[in-house]
Each structure stands twice: as C-alpha cells, then as structure tokens.
Write a protein that holds these residues in place. Structure first.
Motif, PDB file in Angstrom:
ATOM      1  N   ALA A 278       2.349  14.934   7.317  1.00  0.00           N
ATOM      2  CA  ALA A 278       2.951  15.802   6.308  1.00  0.00           C
ATOM      3  C   ALA A 278       1.906  16.579   5.511  1.00  0.00           C
ATOM      4  CB  ALA A 278       3.812  14.971   5.359  1.00  0.00           C
ATOM      5  N   ARG A 279       0.623  16.288   5.740  1.00  0.00           N
ATOM      6  CA  ARG A 279      -0.472  16.914   4.989  1.00  0.00           C
ATOM      7  C   ARG A 279      -0.271  16.720   3.491  1.00  0.00           C
ATOM      8  NH1 ARG A 279      -4.892  17.077   6.931  1.00  0.00           N
ATOM      9  NH2 ARG A 279      -5.539  18.834   5.613  1.00  0.00           N
ATOM     10  N   THR A 280       0.193  15.531   3.126  1.00  0.00           N
ATOM     11  CA  THR A 280       0.425  15.195   1.723  1.00  0.00           C
ATOM     12  C   THR A 280      -0.725  14.343   1.197  1.00  0.00           C
ATOM     13  OG1 THR A 280       2.828  15.201   2.050  1.00  0.00           O
ATOM     14  CG2 THR A 280       1.998  14.079   0.084  1.00  0.00           C
ATOM     15  N   PRO A 281      -1.437  14.794   0.171  1.00  0.00           N
ATOM     16  CA  PRO A 281      -2.471  13.943  -0.423  1.00  0.00           C
ATOM     17  C   PRO A 281      -1.858  12.644  -0.941  1.00  0.00           C
ATOM     18  CG  PRO A 281      -2.650  16.206  -1.232  1.00  0.00           C
ATOM     19  CD  PRO A 281      -1.343  16.106  -0.495  1.00  0.00           C
ATOM     20  N   VAL A 282      -2.615  11.577  -0.890  1.00  0.00           N
ATOM     21  CA  VAL A 282      -2.139  10.296  -1.398  1.00  0.00           C
ATOM     22  C   VAL A 282      -3.208   9.691  -2.293  1.00  0.00           C
ATOM     23  CG1 VAL A 282      -2.941   9.108   0.710  1.00  0.00           C
ATOM     24  CG2 VAL A 282      -1.299   7.984  -0.808  1.00  0.00           C
ATOM     25  N   VAL A 283      -2.806   9.278  -3.480  1.00  0.00           N
ATOM     26  CA  VAL A 283      -3.678   8.532  -4.390  1.00  0.00           C
ATOM     27  C   VAL A 283      -3.382   7.052  -4.164  1.00  0.00           C
ATOM     28  CG1 VAL A 283      -4.317   8.082  -6.776  1.00  0.00           C
ATOM     29  CG2 VAL A 283      -3.709  10.400  -6.066  1.00  0.00           C
ATOM     30  N   VAL A 284      -4.370   6.332  -3.695  1.00  0.00           N
ATOM     31  CA  VAL A 284      -4.212   4.908  -3.401  1.00  0.00           C
ATOM     32  C   VAL A 284      -4.865   4.115  -4.527  1.00  0.00           C
ATOM     33  CG1 VAL A 284      -4.522   3.105  -1.689  1.00  0.00           C
ATOM     34  CG2 VAL A 284      -4.404   5.486  -0.957  1.00  0.00           C
ATOM     35  N   ASP A 285      -4.048   3.423  -5.310  1.00  0.00           N
ATOM     36  CA  ASP A 285      -4.548   2.631  -6.436  1.00  0.00           C
ATOM     37  C   ASP A 285      -4.992   1.269  -5.911  1.00  0.00           C
ATOM     38  OD1 ASP A 285      -4.947   1.113  -8.733  1.00  0.00           O
ATOM     39  OD2 ASP A 285      -3.311   2.072  -9.823  1.00  0.00           O
ATOM     40  N   GLU A 286      -6.309   1.028  -5.950  1.00  0.00           N
ATOM     41  CA  GLU A 286      -6.875  -0.221  -5.435  1.00  0.00           C
ATOM     42  C   GLU A 286      -7.405  -1.110  -6.553  1.00  0.00           C
ATOM     43  OE1 GLU A 286      -8.222   0.702  -0.948  1.00  0.00           O
ATOM     44  OE2 GLU A 286      -9.734   1.176  -2.459  1.00  0.00           O
ATOM     45  N   THR A 287      -6.784  -1.015  -7.713  1.00  0.00           N
ATOM     46  CA  THR A 287      -7.238  -1.776  -8.878  1.00  0.00           C
ATOM     47  C   THR A 287      -7.281  -3.281  -8.616  1.00  0.00           C
ATOM     48  OG1 THR A 287      -6.335  -0.081 -10.352  1.00  0.00           O
ATOM     49  CG2 THR A 287      -6.761  -2.236 -11.306  1.00  0.00           C
ATOM     50  N   LEU A 288      -6.363  -3.778  -7.797  1.00  0.00           N
ATOM     51  CA  LEU A 288      -6.229  -5.229  -7.605  1.00  0.00           C
ATOM     52  C   LEU A 288      -6.740  -5.713  -6.251  1.00  0.00           C
ATOM     53  CD1 LEU A 288      -2.652  -5.484  -9.121  1.00  0.00           C
ATOM     54  CD2 LEU A 288      -4.739  -6.357 -10.169  1.00  0.00           C
ATOM     55  N   VAL A 289      -7.341  -4.829  -5.454  1.00  0.00           N
ATOM     56  CA  VAL A 289      -7.670  -5.194  -4.081  1.00  0.00           C
ATOM     57  C   VAL A 289      -8.670  -6.349  -4.002  1.00  0.00           C
ATOM     58  CG1 VAL A 289      -9.556  -3.514  -3.850  1.00  0.00           C
ATOM     59  CG2 VAL A 289      -8.299  -4.252  -1.817  1.00  0.00           C
ATOM     60  N   GLU A 290      -9.564  -6.474  -4.974  1.00  0.00           N
ATOM     61  CA  GLU A 290     -10.569  -7.539  -4.920  1.00  0.00           C
ATOM     62  C   GLU A 290     -10.017  -8.893  -5.357  1.00  0.00           C
ATOM     63  OE1 GLU A 290     -13.504  -7.453  -3.720  1.00  0.00           O
ATOM     64  OE2 GLU A 290     -14.207  -5.382  -3.714  1.00  0.00           O
ATOM     65  N   LEU A 291      -8.789  -8.915  -5.883  1.00  0.00           N
ATOM     66  CA  LEU A 291      -8.208 -10.179  -6.341  1.00  0.00           C
ATOM     67  C   LEU A 291      -7.342 -10.791  -5.244  1.00  0.00           C
ATOM     68  CD1 LEU A 291      -7.363  -9.358 -10.058  1.00  0.00           C
ATOM     69  CD2 LEU A 291      -9.396 -10.462  -9.096  1.00  0.00           C
TER      70      LEU A 291
END
Length: 482
Positions: A278-291
């Motif tokens: 879709a050529r849609t930008p995506v903001v991926v929130d990885e605030t919790l990925v290390e937990l």
C-alpha cells in the motif's frame, strides 16, 4: 513536618548487610558516617526503593556486627539528610531529601495507590552511570552542546541493537529524541496534517491518540482480538489501508500497550507485505521490546521494519527499560526519512540533553542491568496474576510474555464506573475507555505490574472492594488499607 507512613516492602537485617557489603571505609573510625553513606548510595542507586521499611535497630546491629549506638547515630544522619523517615511505633523507612511528590512505589497524599502508570523506577546502576558520565562530560564542555541527531556513541549503541535483532542499521539511521512520545509527535508533524487519517490499533496507547487529535488528524481503528492466537486482524488492516487511505499507521507489535500481545514472525511478514504494497508509512512503537520476560530480546521475532521496507519508522525509548526521568528515546528510519525528520525538528527543539545521553550510553553498555530488570518484572507480573486470581477470580486475562501490564476482561461492562469507585477505595486505575479511539471497552481494564508484589496485592484487593461496591455485592476487607 509529620512523617508520611511508608507503603513499600520490608528489607531484613541480613539482606541489607549483604547489600551494603564492606561499608566501613578502611580503618575509619567514623562508623556511623560510613554506614549512613553506604545506605545513601543504595538509595541513590535504586537498590533501596522509596518506602522500603528498614529493620529494627537491634536486628540491623546484629546483622552488621555493630553496636546499637552506631546504628542509631547512622539513622540520625540519614534522617537529617532526608534519606530516612521515622515514626514512633511504625519504625523507619527510606525517604528522599526534598521529596514533594510520591512516586509509583508510595501513595499519593491521600494514601491511595497509583495503579495507572506502567512505569518502573530508575534501574539499579543509574547512580554509577551518572558518576561515570560526569567524568566524560568534560569532553563535551568545549563545544556548543547542540546535537540534533544525538551523541555518536549513543547512536552507535542503538544501531547495534537493531542490527543484532535482525534489522541492519547504521548510526546515520538513528536520531536521539526526548522520549518515544516526542519521537512520535515529530513523525506525526511531518507525515500528517488536519483532516488526515492515521491507522491505529484498537485498543492502543492513549497518549498517541491524544497527539493525533491534537494535530487535528483522525485516528482510524482496527480492532485487536486480545483472546485470539495472533491478535492482529491483518485482513482488516489491509481493508482499512485500501478504504481509508491513511497517511500512516501507528502500530505496537511487541507487548502491545495495553493488551500485552506480541505478533509472531509470520504475522509480521504478512503485515509488512500489506503495508509495503500500500506504500503506507508505518510508525512502529518499540518502547517495550526489550522487556521480554520469557526469552532474550535478541532471539525474538525480527522488527516489523525488516518486512515493511524503507517507509517503516521505528521509535524506541529508555523510559520503560531504564528510567523515565532520563526523557530519552530515538527514531530509526532510512537516511532519507531521517534527514526530513531532522529538518522538521528545528521547529520543535534543537536536540536532546548531552549529560542524559552520556548516562544512557553508560547504562546501555551494561546489558546485565536489563537482565536483572526483566527478572524483577517477571516476579511482579506473576504476583499480579496471582493477586487477580485470588481477589478477582471471575476476571480473565492472557498472561503476557513481556511488557508492563495485563489487560483484564471483567464479567460486566463497568470499567469506567469501577475507576470512579476505585478512587474512593484508595487505588487509581485507568479504565478501558481510555485506550479506545471512541471510548467503549467497558469490559476491559489495564493493570500494570511495575509495583512491588505487596503493593500489587493491596491494589488488587482494593479493586475487589471497589468492584463489589459497583456490583452491589460484599467483599472481603480482612486486611487494613494502608
């Protein structure tokens, strides 16, 4: 001023003795001063959280092999400096000099427990990192101090972590920000304007919704299924992309806030393909990925950006892993997108503080710190699960593999009413409606596990009493409200 009674757990004399180690400074005769300094260091380093009850003088004297006179003199010094508070009949507990507001480990002024924030105190080791950063600060005092992209050393650390997780990254693709929320707002300002649509999960992080509305953009929700095997409705995302044509998507695929869900690698591949097509930008929130409480974050599913292409923008933060007081986060994007974000940043601010970046660089260099934090949070999570089973047995939830909260389903749609009633029972909670684009979610409530187990149990016990008042049924009040 009358001392405020503590709410933290109690530490035994033998345990405190182990923590203090060789607290005497060589052959110093200043035993009381040495002991007071050693305890102050444990407080500043986060090893003795605020509200922790100290052992009685006799117990501590026996554990340390010291006289009660020395123990009393050390406590007097700590009280004078504001690190310890005492009350006759209640003992002594850890305080903080000049403390005006109560933190997440202590009650607010009316004695209630704050169960709204899924955030932890500073990670143990912060004080040592501050000392090390102070020594490195001299290297930066000779320049102007403005770092619109961030210090090279910190950007290298962040880039290396992405590469290790399966997303090759260079420091040129990283910009340090004043937290993940600041990062999201920068992206929002660049990509969307009034009337534009932004695709979001339902439920999702409330502050992201507030930022979208503040920009006069329109959040377009795609429902998550908290009880499903995968959670994400990828066909629904595909349909929303085609029908609503959003300017970008905001997604949290690692221990999603508030559900705790995590999308598997196969699901990320499908979702990334849908977004890229879709050529849609995506903001991926990885605030919790290390937990990741059940495994090594490096061995989890690859970042969604590895499947979504150059239009993916990752935002991360040290707030949940290390300490919110650092107010540092970052953006990881293609060099082209990052260049546009740097240019847009000048309208908002001119960079993040140098000293805090030096502190975070020190903290990120010691990976054992996060290992210990994950171990601690695993115990807190299990304590919350046990407390809900004990006090609210008709509530259901899926135990998350990581993150900082549990998304609970109640037998009746009373979330907002419960939040109001809970306040009168001494506990503050965020109702499910806060996490919805248009409210709703009245059968759901988010419970964080960032408090010590005894406070978690007390908070859930109070919630049980509040729910009983809402439903008109009796509840057990066998334990006093602190």
């Amino acid at each position: 001023m009358e001392a405020v009674l503590p709410v933290g757990g109690r530490i035994s004399g033998p345990r405190l003795a182990v923590m203090l180690g060789s607290w005497r400074q060589g052959g110093s005769r200043q035993g009381a001063a040495d002991l007071a300094a050693a305890i102050e260091l444990q407080v500043l380093d986060g090893q003795l959280p605020l509200g922790t009850r100290l052992p009685a003088e006799r117990e501590l004297a026996d554990a340390l092999g010291a006289s009660r006179t020395l123990i009393g003199a050390a406590l007097d010094r700590l009280r004078e400096n504001g690190f310890v508070a005492s009350r006759r009949g209640a003992g002594s507990w850890i305080a903080a000099p000049g403390r005006r507001r109560r933190g997440p480990l202590a009650p607010v002024g009316d004695g209630s427990i704050d169960f709204t924030h899924a955030s932890s105190p500073a990670i143990p080791g912060t004080a040592a990192a501050v000392d090390a950063a102070r020594g490195r600060l001299a290297d930066h005092l000779g320049d102007h101090g403005y770092q619109e992209r961030g210090l090279p050393g910190l950007r290298e650390q962040i880039a290396r972590r992405y590469t290790e997780r399966g997303l090759p990254t260079t420091p040129a693709q990283v910009m340090v920000t004043n937290g993940a929320h600041h990062a999201f707002v920068l992206v929002l300002r660049m990509l969307a304007g009034p009337g534009d649509r932004v695709l979001v999960e339902q439920p999702t992080y409330p502050n992201a919704l507030e930022a979208i509305r503040a920009a006069h953009a329109l959040p377009v929700p795609v429902a998550l299924d908290p009880t499903g095997a995968r959670g994400w409705d990828i066909a629904g995302v595909d349909a929303a992309l085609r029908q609503a044509s959003p300017r970008f998507a905001y997604l949290v695929v690692d221990f999603q806030n508030p559900t705790g869900l995590r999308l598997d690698a196969e699901g990320r591949s499908r979702l990334g393909t849908v977004l890229a097509r879709a050529r849609t930008p995506v903001v991926v929130d990885e605030t919790l990925v290390e937990l990741d409480l059940e495994g090594d974050p490096l061995h989890g599913p690859p970042p969604l950006a590895a499947f979504a292409g150059d239009l993916a923008i990752c935002v991360g933060s040290a707030s949940k892993t290390h300490w919110g007081g650092l107010r540092l986060g970052w953006i990881r994007a293609s060099e082209d997108l990052l260049g546009r974000l740097v240019a847009a940043r000048y309208a908002v601010d001119l960079g993040s503080p140098v000293f805090e970046q030096l502190v975070l660089t020190e903290l990120m260099a010691d990976e054992t710190l996060l290992g210990r934090r994950r171990e601690e949070l695993r115990g807190y999570r299990d304590a919350l699960a046990a407390a809900v089973h004990r006090h609210l047995p008709d509530w259901t939830f899926t135990l998350p593999d990581g993150g900082l909260s549990v998304w609970c389903r109640m037998p009746e749609p009373v979330s907002s009413r419960l939040a109001v009633a809970a306040a009168s029972h001494g506990v503050q909670v965020a109702p499910g409606s806060r996490f919805g684009v248009h409210g709703g979610l009245e059968r759901w409530i988010r419970l964080p596990f960032s408090l010590p187990p005894d406070r978690i149990d007390e908070a859930v016990r109070r919630l049980s009493a509040a729910e009983a008042s809402v439903r008109g049924t009796p509840a057990s009040l066998d334990a006093p409200i602190a």
